[in-house]
Scaffold this active site. Structure first.
Site, PDB file in Angstrom:
ATOM      1  N   LYS A  32       0.761  -1.186  -0.071  1.00 29.38           N
ATOM      2  CA  LYS A  32      -0.056   0.223  -0.001  1.00 29.38           C
ATOM      3  C   LYS A  32       0.829   1.171   0.072  1.00 29.38           C
ATOM      4  O   LYS A  32       1.871   1.329   0.798  1.00 29.38           O
ATOM      5  CB  LYS A  32      -0.902   0.105   1.308  1.00 29.38           C
ATOM      6  CG  LYS A  32      -1.518   1.438   1.489  1.00 29.38           C
ATOM      7  CD  LYS A  32      -2.236   1.682   2.711  1.00 29.38           C
ATOM      8  CE  LYS A  32      -2.117   2.791   3.288  1.00 29.38           C
ATOM      9  NZ  LYS A  32      -3.012   3.679   4.208  1.00 29.38           N
ATOM     10  N   ASP A  59      -3.912   4.364  -1.565  1.00 26.30           N
ATOM     11  CA  ASP A  59      -4.914   4.787  -0.560  1.00 26.30           C
ATOM     12  C   ASP A  59      -4.759   6.064  -0.204  1.00 26.30           C
ATOM     13  O   ASP A  59      -4.205   6.471   0.765  1.00 26.30           O
ATOM     14  CB  ASP A  59      -4.347   3.725   0.713  1.00 26.30           C
ATOM     15  CG  ASP A  59      -5.602   3.997   1.786  1.00 26.30           C
ATOM     16  OD1 ASP A  59      -6.709   4.516   1.346  1.00 26.30           O
ATOM     17  OD2 ASP A  59      -5.215   3.695   2.891  1.00 26.30           O
ATOM     18  N   LYS A  61      -7.807   7.930  -0.416  1.00 28.42           N
ATOM     19  CA  LYS A  61      -8.928   8.343   0.182  1.00 28.42           C
ATOM     20  C   LYS A  61      -9.558   9.411  -0.508  1.00 28.42           C
ATOM     21  O   LYS A  61      -9.820  10.472   0.131  1.00 28.42           O
ATOM     22  CB  LYS A  61      -9.047   8.429   1.533  1.00 28.42           C
ATOM     23  CG  LYS A  61      -8.567   6.995   2.312  1.00 28.42           C
ATOM     24  CD  LYS A  61      -8.718   7.146   3.858  1.00 28.42           C
ATOM     25  CE  LYS A  61      -8.254   6.081   4.496  1.00 28.42           C
ATOM     26  NZ  LYS A  61      -6.662   5.564   4.368  1.00 28.42           N
ATOM     27  N   ASP A  64     -13.665  14.768  -2.967  1.00 24.58           N
ATOM     28  CA  ASP A  64     -13.858  16.149  -3.435  1.00 24.58           C
ATOM     29  C   ASP A  64     -14.900  16.179  -4.519  1.00 24.58           C
ATOM     30  O   ASP A  64     -15.778  15.293  -4.558  1.00 24.58           O
ATOM     31  CB  ASP A  64     -12.616  16.483  -4.048  1.00 24.58           C
ATOM     32  CG  ASP A  64     -12.058  17.796  -4.069  1.00 24.58           C
ATOM     33  OD1 ASP A  64     -12.718  18.631  -4.319  1.00 24.58           O
ATOM     34  OD2 ASP A  64     -11.152  18.330  -3.766  1.00 24.58           O
ATOM     35  N   THR A 119     -11.494   2.813  10.621  1.00 25.60           N
ATOM     36  CA  THR A 119     -11.606   1.937  11.632  1.00 25.60           C
ATOM     37  C   THR A 119     -10.797   2.351  12.991  1.00 25.60           C
ATOM     38  O   THR A 119     -10.888   1.751  14.192  1.00 25.60           O
ATOM     39  CB  THR A 119     -10.224   0.607  11.548  1.00 25.60           C
ATOM     40  OG1 THR A 119      -9.229   1.236  10.624  1.00 25.60           O
ATOM     41  CG2 THR A 119     -11.092  -0.254  10.383  1.00 25.60           C
ATOM     42  N   ARG A 207       1.678  -1.021  11.228  1.00 20.15           N
ATOM     43  CA  ARG A 207       2.666  -0.836  12.183  1.00 20.15           C
ATOM     44  C   ARG A 207       2.505  -2.355  12.952  1.00 20.15           C
ATOM     45  O   ARG A 207       3.915  -2.379  13.277  1.00 20.15           O
ATOM     46  CB  ARG A 207       2.019  -0.059  13.320  1.00 20.15           C
ATOM     47  CG  ARG A 207       2.020   1.551  12.772  1.00 20.15           C
ATOM     48  CD  ARG A 207       1.037   2.561  13.402  1.00 20.15           C
ATOM     49  NE  ARG A 207      -0.183   2.332  13.107  1.00 20.15           N
ATOM     50  CZ  ARG A 207      -1.302   3.005  13.728  1.00 20.15           C
ATOM     51  NH1 ARG A 207      -0.923   4.046  14.508  1.00 20.15           N
ATOM     52  NH2 ARG A 207      -2.480   2.806  13.285  1.00 20.15           N
TER      53      ARG A 207
HETATM   54  O1  C5P Z   1      -0.709   0.623  11.097  1.00 16.87           O
HETATM   55  P1  C5P Z   1      -2.105  -0.006  10.792  1.00 16.87           P
HETATM   56  O2  C5P Z   1      -1.892  -1.509  10.757  1.00 16.87           O
HETATM   57  O3  C5P Z   1      -3.046   0.382  11.961  1.00 16.87           O
HETATM   58  O4  C5P Z   1      -2.322   0.741   9.505  1.00 16.87           O
HETATM   59  C1  C5P Z   1      -3.622   0.453   8.716  1.00 16.87           C
HETATM   60  C2  C5P Z   1      -3.590   1.051   7.574  1.00 16.87           C
HETATM   61  O5  C5P Z   1      -4.710   1.011   6.821  1.00 16.87           O
HETATM   62  C3  C5P Z   1      -3.075   2.454   7.578  1.00 16.87           C
HETATM   63  O6  C5P Z   1      -2.172   2.518   6.157  1.00 16.87           O
HETATM   64  C4  C5P Z   1      -4.227   3.285   7.208  1.00 16.87           C
HETATM   65  O7  C5P Z   1      -4.054   4.600   6.450  1.00 16.87           O
HETATM   66  C5  C5P Z   1      -5.254   2.388   6.400  1.00 16.87           C
HETATM   67  N1  C5P Z   1      -6.504   2.540   6.648  1.00 16.87           N
HETATM   68  C6  C5P Z   1      -7.318   2.485   8.048  1.00 16.87           C
HETATM   69  N2  C5P Z   1      -8.549   2.712   8.139  1.00 16.87           N
HETATM   70  C7  C5P Z   1      -9.229   2.807   7.027  1.00 16.87           C
HETATM   71  C8  C5P Z   1      -8.711   3.040   5.799  1.00 16.87           C
HETATM   72  C9  C5P Z   1      -7.402   2.653   5.597  1.00 16.87           C
HETATM   73  O8  C5P Z   1      -6.787   2.147   8.729  1.00 16.87           O
HETATM   74  N3  C5P Z   1     -10.505   2.988   7.245  1.00 16.87           N
END
Ligand code: C5P
Length: 230
Positions: A32, A59, A61, A64, A119, A207
């Site tokens: 990603k 990603d 998002k 606009d 999330t 992470r």
């Molecule tokens: O570090 P972590 O596993 O929490 O990262 C989740 C990834 O998913 C991040 O890159 C974040 O931008 C992305 N994301 C998210 N929630 C969403 C859409 C994308 O956490 N609804």
């Protein structure tokens, strides 16, 4: 199709992202590119990841006016993004015009996934929205399907309900945390195994992999958990 892992290259230096990508090469199907890496590195990073053999999820998002999003979708498709995100809250015209823009790339049309409820949101935290985030995600998923999107971004907690009520719509789930991992800023979290069992098509993980002593080892462990859950 078995669920696929997407590793979020959310790192502050392009060089670090490419070092990690090389460690994951051949082991993980998707990377990603999010706001941080795209802003740092520009669209060339998409081609560089393709050259390493990855599918690329962009990603950004998008949210606009319809024309602006449609043009951004075309730019992303031209740069080689195979899957990209836009906010379902952009509404029908924005999403439909994005669909037309993507389809103008024919066999190279990127798949479009609509963000439902981030999330990181828990109950009562979404500005101006009184519905529970999971119920809101389900409502938006139904609309996204009608607007021609390929899938939605939702938590694992919504995946089973969305898959049951929106046939053919794919679910891409962030907020994935192996048992015992830090939750960080995520709230609607789920383990890799449970998300796969709930019907998720893609798991995006940042992470828990990026902060691990061996990121490649952590990615392999998550994939093993996913496979064992099938
Ligand atoms: O570090 P972590 O596993 O929490 O990262 C989740 C990834 O998913 C991040 O890159 C974040 O931008 C992305 N994301 C998210 N929630 C969403 C859409 C994308 O956490 N609804």
């Amino acid at each position: 199709m078995a669920a696929q892992l997407i590793v979020a290259l959310d790192l502050p230096r392009k060089e670090d992202a490419l070092v990690l990508a090389r460690e994951l090469q051949g082991a993980v199907p998707w990377c990603k590119v999010g706001m941080e890496l795209f802003t740092l590195a520009g669209p060339d990073i998409i081609r560089e990841l393709h050259d390493l053999g990855f599918h690329v999820f962009l990603d950004m998002k998008f949210y606009d006016i319809p024309h602006t999003v449609a043009q951004a979708v075309k730019a992303a498709a031209a740069a080689g993004a195979e899957l990209l995100t836009l906010h379902c809250q952009g509404g029908e015209r924005m999403c439909s015009e994005a669909r037309i823009a993507a389809d103008s790339y024919g066999s190279k049309a990127p798949r479009l996934f609509g963000v439902t409820a981030l999330t990181s949101f828990g109950p009562g935290e979404m500005p101006g929205i009184s519905a529970d985030p999971s119920d809101f995600a389900l409502e938006l998923a139904g609309k996204a399907r009608g607007w021609g999107l390929d899938g939605v971004v939702c938590s694992g907690h919504e995946a089973a309900r969305i898959k049951a009520s929106c046939q053919g719509l794919r679910c891409l789930c962030p907020g994935i945390r192996p048992a015992g991992a830090d939750t960080d800023d995520q709230q609607r979290i789920m383990t890799p195994a449970r998300a796969v069992q709930a019907g998720a098509d893609f798991l995006v993980v940042g992470r828990p992999i990026l902060k691990a002593p061996s990121p490649a080892g952590a990615a392999r462990a998550i994939q093993a958990e996913m496979q064992a859950a099938v």
